[in-house]
Each structure stands twice: as structure tokens, then as C-alpha cells.
Design a protein around this motif. Structure first.
Motif, mmCIF file in Angstrom:
data_model
loop_
_atom_site.group_PDB
_atom_site.id
_atom_site.type_symbol
_atom_site.label_atom_id
_atom_site.label_comp_id
_atom_site.label_asym_id
_atom_site.label_seq_id
_atom_site.Cartn_x
_atom_site.Cartn_y
_atom_site.Cartn_z
ATOM 1 N N SER A 69 13.214 -3.116 -13.857
ATOM 2 C CA SER A 69 12.428 -3.334 -15.078
ATOM 3 C C SER A 69 11.430 -2.190 -15.311
ATOM 4 C CB SER A 69 11.735 -4.701 -15.071
ATOM 5 O OG SER A 69 11.100 -4.966 -13.870
ATOM 6 N N VAL A 70 10.952 -1.567 -14.223
ATOM 7 C CA VAL A 70 10.076 -0.405 -14.400
ATOM 8 C C VAL A 70 10.862 0.734 -15.051
ATOM 9 C CG1 VAL A 70 8.804 1.412 -13.180
ATOM 10 C CG2 VAL A 70 8.460 -0.984 -12.536
ATOM 11 N N CYS A 71 12.095 0.963 -14.572
ATOM 12 C CA CYS A 71 12.932 2.027 -15.162
ATOM 13 C C CYS A 71 13.169 1.746 -16.645
ATOM 14 C CB CYS A 71 14.273 2.117 -14.444
ATOM 15 S SG CYS A 71 14.130 2.787 -12.787
ATOM 16 N N LEU A 72 13.477 0.494 -16.966
ATOM 17 C CA LEU A 72 13.727 0.151 -18.367
ATOM 18 C C LEU A 72 12.489 0.395 -19.226
ATOM 19 C CD1 LEU A 72 15.842 -3.120 -18.033
ATOM 20 C CD2 LEU A 72 16.548 -0.978 -19.140
ATOM 21 N N SER A 73 11.307 0.041 -18.703
ATOM 22 C CA SER A 73 10.073 0.253 -19.461
ATOM 23 C C SER A 73 9.829 1.741 -19.695
ATOM 24 C CB SER A 73 8.862 -0.303 -18.706
ATOM 25 O OG SER A 73 8.886 -1.676 -18.693
ATOM 26 N N ILE A 74 10.140 2.549 -18.677
ATOM 27 C CA ILE A 74 9.893 3.983 -18.823
ATOM 28 C C ILE A 74 10.896 4.601 -19.803
ATOM 29 C CG2 ILE A 74 9.892 6.198 -17.588
ATOM 30 C CD1 ILE A 74 8.559 4.684 -15.240
ATOM 31 N N VAL A 75 12.171 4.168 -19.713
ATOM 32 C CA VAL A 75 13.169 4.651 -20.678
ATOM 33 C C VAL A 75 12.715 4.288 -22.096
ATOM 34 C CG1 VAL A 75 15.521 4.307 -21.549
ATOM 35 C CG2 VAL A 75 15.141 4.597 -19.098
ATOM 36 N N SER A 76 12.218 3.052 -22.255
ATOM 37 C CA SER A 76 11.826 2.620 -23.592
ATOM 38 C C SER A 76 10.568 3.342 -24.071
ATOM 39 C CB SER A 76 11.685 1.088 -23.602
ATOM 40 O OG SER A 76 10.444 0.689 -24.054
ATOM 41 N N MET A 77 9.647 3.622 -23.126
ATOM 42 C CA MET A 77 8.440 4.388 -23.478
ATOM 43 C C MET A 77 8.831 5.784 -23.992
ATOM 44 S SD MET A 77 5.456 5.472 -20.777
ATOM 45 C CE MET A 77 6.134 7.054 -20.255
ATOM 46 N N LEU A 78 9.799 6.413 -23.302
ATOM 47 C CA LEU A 78 10.243 7.743 -23.741
ATOM 48 C C LEU A 78 10.970 7.647 -25.083
ATOM 49 C CD1 LEU A 78 11.646 9.314 -20.415
ATOM 50 C CD2 LEU A 78 9.437 9.770 -21.482
ATOM 51 N N SER A 79 11.819 6.625 -25.204
ATOM 52 C CA SER A 79 12.671 6.537 -26.392
ATOM 53 C C SER A 79 11.877 6.316 -27.666
ATOM 54 C CB SER A 79 13.697 5.405 -26.234
ATOM 55 O OG SER A 79 14.514 5.680 -25.122
ATOM 56 N N SER A 80 10.717 5.634 -27.556
ATOM 57 C CA SER A 80 9.964 5.326 -28.778
ATOM 58 C C SER A 80 8.999 6.447 -29.162
ATOM 59 C CB SER A 80 9.210 4.005 -28.609
ATOM 60 O OG SER A 80 8.335 4.111 -27.516
ATOM 61 N N CYS A 81 9.025 7.531 -28.403
ATOM 62 C CA CYS A 81 8.084 8.626 -28.677
ATOM 63 C C CYS A 81 8.482 9.378 -29.950
ATOM 64 C CB CYS A 81 8.089 9.593 -27.488
ATOM 65 S SG CYS A 81 6.988 10.975 -27.685
ATOM 66 N N THR A 82 7.483 9.697 -30.781
ATOM 67 C CA THR A 82 7.790 10.391 -32.033
ATOM 68 C C THR A 82 7.340 11.844 -32.024
ATOM 69 O OG1 THR A 82 5.729 9.538 -32.917
ATOM 70 C CG2 THR A 82 7.720 8.322 -33.485
ATOM 71 N N GLU A 83 6.496 12.205 -31.066
ATOM 72 C CA GLU A 83 6.060 13.607 -30.993
ATOM 73 C C GLU A 83 5.848 13.985 -29.535
ATOM 74 O OE1 GLU A 83 2.301 14.394 -32.849
ATOM 75 O OE2 GLU A 83 2.434 16.547 -32.419
ATOM 76 N N LYS A 84 6.515 15.061 -29.135
ATOM 77 C CA LYS A 84 6.373 15.482 -27.748
ATOM 78 C C LYS A 84 5.054 16.192 -27.560
ATOM 79 C CE LYS A 84 10.940 16.334 -25.797
ATOM 80 N NZ LYS A 84 11.741 17.404 -25.179
ATOM 81 N N LYS A 85 4.133 15.554 -26.854
ATOM 82 C CA LYS A 85 2.896 16.249 -26.508
ATOM 83 C C LYS A 85 2.306 15.614 -25.258
ATOM 84 C CE LYS A 85 0.162 13.396 -29.619
ATOM 85 N NZ LYS A 85 -0.679 13.276 -30.776
ATOM 86 N N ARG A 86 1.438 16.369 -24.589
ATOM 87 C CA ARG A 86 0.765 15.857 -23.398
ATOM 88 C C ARG A 86 -0.408 14.978 -23.822
ATOM 89 N NH1 ARG A 86 4.124 16.215 -19.508
ATOM 90 N NH2 ARG A 86 4.755 18.288 -18.865
ATOM 91 N N PRO A 87 -0.884 14.105 -22.907
ATOM 92 C CA PRO A 87 -2.088 13.342 -23.215
ATOM 93 C C PRO A 87 -3.241 14.304 -23.530
ATOM 94 C CG PRO A 87 -1.082 12.585 -21.169
ATOM 95 C CD PRO A 87 -0.364 13.835 -21.565
ATOM 96 N N PRO A 88 -4.153 13.907 -24.430
ATOM 97 C CA PRO A 88 -5.225 14.817 -24.850
ATOM 98 C C PRO A 88 -6.127 15.280 -23.705
ATOM 99 C CG PRO A 88 -5.518 12.604 -25.783
ATOM 100 C CD PRO A 88 -4.165 12.641 -25.158
ATOM 101 N N ASP A 89 -6.267 14.465 -22.659
ATOM 102 C CA ASP A 89 -7.165 14.840 -21.554
ATOM 103 C C ASP A 89 -6.389 15.381 -20.362
ATOM 104 O OD1 ASP A 89 -5.944 12.400 -21.240
ATOM 105 O OD2 ASP A 89 -7.474 11.653 -19.859
ATOM 106 N N ASN A 90 -5.167 15.891 -20.640
ATOM 107 C CA ASN A 90 -4.297 16.289 -19.533
ATOM 108 C C ASN A 90 -4.945 17.261 -18.547
ATOM 109 O OD1 ASN A 90 -1.547 16.290 -18.313
ATOM 110 N ND2 ASN A 90 -1.689 18.456 -18.824
ATOM 111 N N SER A 91 -5.551 18.334 -19.056
ATOM 112 C CA SER A 91 -5.983 19.365 -18.103
ATOM 113 C C SER A 91 -7.128 18.869 -17.211
ATOM 114 C CB SER A 91 -6.367 20.650 -18.830
ATOM 115 O OG SER A 91 -7.306 20.354 -19.827
ATOM 116 N N LEU A 92 -8.056 18.104 -17.788
ATOM 117 C CA LEU A 92 -9.157 17.590 -16.962
ATOM 118 C C LEU A 92 -8.616 16.600 -15.926
ATOM 119 C CD1 LEU A 92 -12.342 17.420 -16.610
ATOM 120 C CD2 LEU A 92 -12.057 15.190 -17.702
ATOM 121 N N TYR A 93 -7.744 15.709 -16.391
ATOM 122 C CA TYR A 93 -7.229 14.694 -15.480
ATOM 123 C C TYR A 93 -6.474 15.323 -14.305
ATOM 124 C CZ TYR A 93 -4.576 10.861 -13.496
ATOM 125 O OH TYR A 93 -4.044 9.978 -12.609
#
Lengths: 277, 151
Positions: B107-131
Motif C-alpha cells: 500500500s505504501v508503493c501504491l500511495s507513492i505511485v499515485s502521488m507521482l501520477s497526480s503531479c502536474t508540475e515537476k519541481k522540488r519542494p520550496p524548502d529543498n536546499s535548507l532541508y
């Protein structure tokens, strides 16, 4: 927007706020939480031994009339209390322990509950829960129930051992949580009206019912007792006016098999005086 | 410990026989103690990640399934997604506070596949570099704030 909470720190002035960039704030907070949980786990068993209810009087100051009077009224009906660990599962674990304690004394009710539990497994799978994990959880739950049936577990001491073995104990709690979630989802037309607007029953269940350690509210209690047909009487010891504890029965007008004490944020098990030999 | 291994053995068998679409277990990665697995994942067709290959690492503690698995993207290709940091950490509530033992690797794999599939714009999280600079190696040691469920 979302992200890790330490992102918030970036806008702050490190000098003024005493924020040290060399310390990982999240790790420090989580380490402290784990330490508090460990201290509780080291000092309070998942399910403890029975103790004299009058010890409650010593937990509140003498001049605290509201609590003192309510405890005295409670003592007329009950005489023993069994503590449960305050880990967010106290309602589910306390309820299940008290019910299993009753099941040891009632073979007919045990058979009924075994049937109910088997049917619930099928219901959960029909509702769309993954059959593979439901079967794992159900199997562990049934192992415990069957140990009551075979008399392998037939007294208080053996039951305490069962409930204080963390893995076994958590499997029991999880099955009770899932059947509560299943009941709420099956009857969502009625129960959804108790949720904040915009929240779906499925969301509520996956955030507030199914995960371990999430505290229980009335809605959990109504659903669990209705789903398995087992009544509970809860005595609320709080600062509300009056010199009697507030008593609620779930479901309404039931003949309770289980008696619990609620103090804000926590449930323990109560024992009636008439049961005393 | 015993219940954890029994459960993981079942999960392993289940994911080998009925893997979710685009997901396969990397057999060589699974040691005898079963505490660490690598799952190969393909971006679903018709999504922004079509044709891409990813690797997910699962680590299980002795308290599994009561304790959630530690799940991160590893390897040369970390998906560019608003909930995935460039070090492979994933911001997904079922991996921490909403974890339940009724969930599984599958179910974790399915959630991650679905999280990727519903993405509309490829970008990193806004706080990526600090995190990425300040975070712990273990994503479970981050206090995540889950603000939306859209992607």
C-alpha cells in the motif's frame, strides 16, 4: 504548501531567537518525545494490577472539594481500579482487557464474540481494506481469543501477561481499532454528521481511528460498542459542577459488561463492589 | 521480533506474486533478516514520470508493523516532485503519523505511485536546499507538516 517544520526556522533571527543552526531542532524535539514515552513505559505497565480505588483521594489536594466529593460517590459503587498506560490506546486497551476478563467467565459470550470477529474480518475486506494485512491482524487476534477458549489463558495473571506483551497487545488494539473504523465507514451516512464539515469518514478513520496511539472520542466508543454489541459504562471524573461523577452508557440503556473511569485525557478500568467476594 | 519476521515474510511473498503495476521487488536486496528491501518502481504511462525508473528503500524496525517503515528514494534518479526532497526523503503522512498496521509495503508503493501520477508540475519542494542541508539521515526524525493532499 507543505514541508518539514524546521523550514519555519529559516525566517527567524538566529541570534534573537537563540536558534542554533548546528542543532537539528526536529531531532531534538523527537528525541525528547521518545524519552517522555519511555519514562511512561518504564513506570506504567500497559495494563496494571488492581488497586484500591481510594488511592484516588490522595491524588487530589484536600481542599479540592469537587474531586473529593465525586471520588467519595464513586467509592460507593466501585472499590478497585486497574490502570492502563496513557499511550493514546488506553480506551481500546482498557476496554479489550476488561472484556476479555469478562469472556473468561462466560463461555457462551466468548463463542458469540468469536463469530462476530470472524464476520468482521469479512466485512473489513468487503469494505476495501487490504485482505492480506487484515488476515494477519485477524489471525493474531483470533490466536488470543482461542487461548481463552482452550483455557490456556484462564485467569487474571495469564491475561495480564498476554496484554503486557507489547506485540500481542498491540495486535489486539489494532483489530479493535479497525473494526471501529469499519463500522463507522459502513454506517457513514449516520456518523458523518458528527464530523467537522469537509472531513470524509474515510479520512477521519485513517487519521484518527486506525493509527495506533490516536486518542479516542465519543464517536470511537459508540462505534466500537455498537459494532460488537458490548455495553460499557463510563464514569467521568472531571471539574464539572456537582458532587456525583457523570455517568454515560454506550450504547444508551445497555446492560454494561465493562466499567471505565475517565479522567480528562485518560481511561482506567473500574470494578464494582458487588463483584467482590 | 518473531511477529515482525512472520509478517515481513508474508509481505515479501505477496509482493512477489502480485506486485502492484510498475513495482517489483529487487530480490538481491533482501537479506535474510528481512529488515531492508529495495523496490524498483517505474513512472506510470501517461504521467510526467513515464519511462523513468526509480528505486525505493524500505527499512523495518523490530516493531514493524506497529512502527512505520522508513522509506526513501535512493539511487541515481530521485523523482522531481513537490513532496520529494533531493536527498530522497518523502513527505507523505502514512509514513509517519498516519501509519497503521493495516497498511503494508504494497500500500505504501501504491500511495507513492499515485502521488507521482497526480503531479502536474515537476519541481522540488520550496524548502529543498535548507532541508537537505539540515535534516537527519532518517526521514522519520523530521517533524513533517502535512498541508495538502492534492498531490
Amino acid at each position: 504548501m507543505e514541508g518539514p517544520s524546521n523550514a519555519e526556522s529559516s525566517s527567524k533571527d538566529p541570534v534573537k531567537d537563540g536558534w542554533n543552526p548546528d542543532i537539528n531542532q526536529d531531532e531534538a524535539i523527537i528525541a525528547q518525545q521518545r524519552q517522555i514515552e519511555k519514562d511512561i513505559a518504564d513506570s506504567i505497565k500497559l495494563v496494571g494490577d488492581k488497586m484500591d480505588l481510594s488511592f484516588l483521594l490522595s491524588e487530589y489536594p484536600d481542599e479540592d472539594d469537587v474531586y473529593k466529593n465525586k471520588i467519595k460517590s464513586l467509592l460507593k459503587k466501585y472499590h478497585l481500579l486497574r490502570r492502563t498506560r496513557p499511550d493514546g490506546n488506553c480506551f481500546f486497551r482498557g476496554f479489550t482487557f476488561a472484556y476479555f476478563e469478562y469472556l473468561i467467565t462466560d463461555a457462551q459470550e466468548l463463542d458469540r464474540f468469536i463469530d462476530v470477529s470472524n464476520k468482521i474480518k469479512d466485512d473489513l475486506i468487503a469494505l476495501g481494506f487490504p485482505s492480506f494485512t487484515i488476515e494477519d491482524i485477524h489471525e493474531n487476534f483470533m490466536n488470543a481469543l482461542n487461548s481463552l477458549k482452550t483455557k490456556e489463558v484462564s485467569n487474571e495473571e495469564q491475561l495480564l501477561n498476554l496484554f503486557n506483551e507489547q506485540g500481542t497487545s498491540d495486535y489486539l488494539v489494532v483489530f479493535m481499532r479497525l473494526l471501529t473504523s469499519g463500522y463507522l465507514q459502513k454506517n457513514q451516512e449516520f456518523y458523518s454528521s458528527f464530523l467537522d464539515s469537509g472531513l470524509t469518514m474515510k479520512n477521519f478513520c485513517s487519521h484518527e481511528v486506525e493509527p495506533l496511539n490516536k486518542e479516542s472520542d465519543h464517536i470511537h466508543i459508540i462505534a466500537l460498542t455498537s459494532a460488537i454489541g458490548v455495553g460499557v459504562c463510563i464514569n467521568y471524573l472531571d471539574r464539572a459542577q456537582g458532587d456525583q461523577v457523570t455517568v454515560h452508557y454506550f450504547p444508551d440503556n445497555c446492560d454494561p459488561k465493562i466499567y471505565l473511569l475517565y479522567r480528562p485525557g485518560h481511561y482506567d478500568i473500574l470494578y464494582l463492589r458487588k463483584d467482590d467476594v | 521480533m518473531a511477529s515482525m519476521q512472520k509478517r515481513l515474510q508474508r509481505e515479501l511473498k505477496s509482493i512477489q506474486t502480485e506486485p502492484p503495476p510498475g513495482v517489483s521487488i529487487n530480490q538481491n536486496s533482501v537479506g535474510s533478516s528481512l529488515t531492508q528491501w529495495i523496490v524498483d518502481m517505474e513512472g506510470a504511462s501517461g504521467t510526467l514520470y513515464e519511462g523513468e525508473k526509480f528505486q525505493l528503500q524500505f527499512k523495518f524496525s523490530s516493531k514493524y508493523p506497529f512502527d512505520s517503515p522508513e522509506v526513501t528514494f535512493i539511487g541515481p534518479n530521485i523523482p522531481i516532485h513537490p513532496h520529494v526532497y533531493s536527498n530522497g526523503h518523502i513527505c507523505l503522512s502514512i509514513l509517519t503519523e498516519d501509519w497503521s498496521p493495516a497498511l503494508s509495503v504494497q500500500s505504501v508503493c501504491l500511495s507513492i505511485v499515485s502521488m507521482l501520477s497526480s503531479c502536474t508540475e515537476k519541481k522540488r519542494p520550496p524548502d529543498n536546499s535548507l532541508y537537505v542541508k539540515t535534516c537527519s539521515k532518517n526521514p522519520k526524525k523530521t517533524k513533517w507538516w502535512y498541508h495538502d493532499e492534492k498531490v
